[in-house]
Design a protein around this motif. Sequence first.
Motif, PDB file in Angstrom:
ATOM      1  N   GLY A 162      34.607 -78.211  58.701  1.00  0.00           N
ATOM      2  CA  GLY A 162      35.144 -77.557  57.511  1.00  0.00           C
ATOM      3  C   GLY A 162      34.275 -76.372  57.151  1.00  0.00           C
ATOM      4  O   GLY A 162      33.073 -76.343  57.433  1.00  0.00           O
ATOM      5  N   ASP A 163      34.861 -75.397  56.490  1.00  0.00           N
ATOM      6  CA  ASP A 163      34.156 -74.139  56.241  1.00  0.00           C
ATOM      7  C   ASP A 163      33.361 -74.135  54.953  1.00  0.00           C
ATOM      8  O   ASP A 163      33.845 -74.582  53.903  1.00  0.00           O
ATOM      9  CB  ASP A 163      35.152 -72.979  56.203  1.00  0.00           C
ATOM     10  N   SER A 189      33.968 -76.168  51.442  1.00  0.00           N
ATOM     11  CA  SER A 189      35.352 -76.644  51.322  1.00  0.00           C
ATOM     12  C   SER A 189      35.429 -78.161  51.189  1.00  0.00           C
ATOM     13  O   SER A 189      36.336 -78.687  50.535  1.00  0.00           O
ATOM     14  CB  SER A 189      36.169 -76.179  52.531  1.00  0.00           C
ATOM     15  N   SER A 230      40.585 -66.714  53.578  1.00  0.00           N
ATOM     16  CA  SER A 230      41.783 -67.130  54.288  1.00  0.00           C
ATOM     17  C   SER A 230      41.466 -68.356  55.131  1.00  0.00           C
ATOM     18  O   SER A 230      40.541 -68.328  55.949  1.00  0.00           O
ATOM     19  CB  SER A 230      42.276 -65.984  55.195  1.00  0.00           C
ATOM     20  N   LEU A 231      42.213 -69.422  54.914  1.00  0.00           N
ATOM     21  CA  LEU A 231      42.020 -70.677  55.639  1.00  0.00           C
ATOM     22  C   LEU A 231      43.268 -70.951  56.469  1.00  0.00           C
ATOM     23  O   LEU A 231      44.288 -71.413  55.942  1.00  0.00           O
ATOM     24  CB  LEU A 231      41.745 -71.820  54.660  1.00  0.00           C
ATOM     25  N   LYS A 232      43.193 -70.651  57.753  1.00  0.00           N
ATOM     26  CA  LYS A 232      44.353 -70.750  58.632  1.00  0.00           C
ATOM     27  C   LYS A 232      44.965 -72.143  58.625  1.00  0.00           C
ATOM     28  O   LYS A 232      46.179 -72.304  58.518  1.00  0.00           O
ATOM     29  CB  LYS A 232      43.948 -70.361  60.051  1.00  0.00           C
ATOM     30  N   THR A 271      39.743 -76.681  58.410  1.00  0.00           N
ATOM     31  CA  THR A 271      40.101 -75.520  57.588  1.00  0.00           C
ATOM     32  C   THR A 271      40.339 -74.253  58.399  1.00  0.00           C
ATOM     33  O   THR A 271      41.226 -73.478  58.110  1.00  0.00           O
ATOM     34  CB  THR A 271      39.016 -75.235  56.538  1.00  0.00           C
ATOM     35  N   HIS A 272      39.494 -73.982  59.379  1.00  0.00           N
ATOM     36  CA  HIS A 272      39.598 -72.801  60.237  1.00  0.00           C
ATOM     37  C   HIS A 272      39.677 -71.523  59.401  1.00  0.00           C
ATOM     38  O   HIS A 272      40.651 -70.762  59.451  1.00  0.00           O
ATOM     39  CB  HIS A 272      40.809 -72.903  61.167  1.00  0.00           C
ATOM     40  N   GLY A 273      38.623 -71.260  58.636  1.00  0.00           N
ATOM     41  CA  GLY A 273      38.548 -69.988  57.915  1.00  0.00           C
ATOM     42  C   GLY A 273      38.533 -68.825  58.885  1.00  0.00           C
ATOM     43  O   GLY A 273      37.921 -68.890  59.957  1.00  0.00           O
ATOM     44  N   MET A 325      31.678 -66.789  56.812  1.00  0.00           N
ATOM     45  CA  MET A 325      32.186 -68.147  56.962  1.00  0.00           C
ATOM     46  C   MET A 325      31.289 -68.924  57.907  1.00  0.00           C
ATOM     47  O   MET A 325      30.876 -68.405  58.951  1.00  0.00           O
ATOM     48  CB  MET A 325      33.609 -68.126  57.494  1.00  0.00           C
TER      49      MET A 325
END
Length: 591
Positions: free
Chosen positions: A316-317, A334, A381-383, A364-366, A288
Amino acid sequence: MRRARILHKAGFLGIFACLGLLPCGSAVHAATSAPAKQAASPVPVIVVQPAIVANSNPAVPLAAVVTLQARNAIAVDVSVQERLAGRPDRSWRVSAPVASDGSVSLPIVGFRHSSDLTLTIALRNAKGTMTPLPNNLAYRAPAAPDVGLNWPRIDTDEIDRTRVEPGITFVSVRRNFLERGSLMTPRQRDFQRKFGLIIALNEDGEVVWYYRSPQRIAGIQSMPDGRILMTLADQRTRIIDVLGNVKREYVAGQSLDRDPSSGAIPIDGIQTIHHEPYLTKQGTFIAMSANARRIDNYYTSVTDPNAPRKAQMVMGDAIIEYDANGKILWKWDSFDHLDPMRVHFHLFQPYWMTRGFPGHLDWTHGNGVSYDEKNGTIIVSLKQMDAIVGISRKSGEVKWIYGDPTGWNGALAAKVLKPKGPFVRYPFSPHHPHIDGPGLMTYYDNGMFQAFPFTGKPPVPQHQNFSRAARIRIDEKAMTFEEIWTSETEGTKESCYNWAMGEAEHLPQTGNTMLIRANCTPADPTVSDFNEYDLSKRFVDETYGDAFVDQYNNNSPAQRVARYRFSNPDQITSWTLYGGFHRASVDGKSR
């Protein structure tokens, strides 16, 4: 006359052979040829006597190395006997090839602090014959570090040895200063960021290996050859061997922390590498990489839908795949596929601001990526999206979205998986999915908020929340998911809520699931995890909590079969566990 008798005898044997009583032609050969003697393989000879020394790399103090030099040997086999007062004796075997010059350097790992080792050595020649050496080696392991600011207290709270998964659990361990990140001084922030541990526990919760890092460690992964892959807080991915030697490093090419003299291979065109790395079966890496974009007319509040808008820098990731040389082979962004106007209550929290990106919002916080190779699906997984997203490796298109359908609009709304059968809840702030087989996924569900901005539904407060592990089966054709297992179905007095990090991994031999509970926050209504900038309430980062590694069986309801606790008796800092993995042995080899 004698020659005639021999030929006569050979003729009869040849007839029997060709009648099927003997192999055709074998009798003649046997009668006319003397049996050849098999050449004896040379006996191994010691050139330099065996020795055992402490690991020269201070990053891994709980390790030793056997050295020797021999002729006529292809391998060395070592039997290790371990004794520790008050604990059961243990034994295991390790081996290593002999180098072309006859030298051997064999790591010895997996022993406990302050234990006494006796090593019996044998050399193996090309025929497989073992030659035991007459003298054994002895080694005394170093004492355990003192519990305090540099080492956690580790206790086995409960264990059912008949049901626990055999092998070694590795965990990424961090220390936390009890303060809000936005209010820390530079020295306090360094206390957190310039320190990291990986600790390995056996089934009894005893430390059998550890690695000390001058940088905070995020995700860690086991590699097939026994090495360990990790991501560091300064935008690096590192590979080490079991002696702690750095074998290779990669760094974000545009990282603000990049040190050109470090020898790390730059990955051009990216600002960050973060959270959890992933190694594919082809030997490439998936990672990521959050990168910034300016978005005009963007939010200034997540609680007031009528708040004025302005241009904002938003992180953004991107998901990248790169090869051993750091060349990007595949990229998914993303910003190009998801809606940046679908946001989380933590959009304005200072995650990236405290990591060298002041004024940048956390969209996004992947926090985890895996690859379902059978279905050709990269899973991230995007928190901050409260979702796990499946992406086509071939086309780059979003295949499916596993998450609450709230807020997904247009074509993305049709990608949201529909439930098949009962389930506890959708993922909220999920963490690092693991692929257990085609369409099978285990993940950690922090459970944060369970609500979205601007919908009118209030967030669940942290003292009423609980985290869990879950396993689902995804049918990509039917666009459904089925929750087939979970560690917990509801919150209880024993529940743990950790609002960040955590990991869940399905274990192969017992079918148990390992849960890494990053830090269990107090169930206190005066504590909030909502807004770090709100000084009217205690923020969760200011509170002390213990961390746990649990194992649950595969029953429904699930039962806990082991619990290992990480704590600080003085409670002046807290220890947190980012994540980890489980494998058969410290060096990754089966015993």
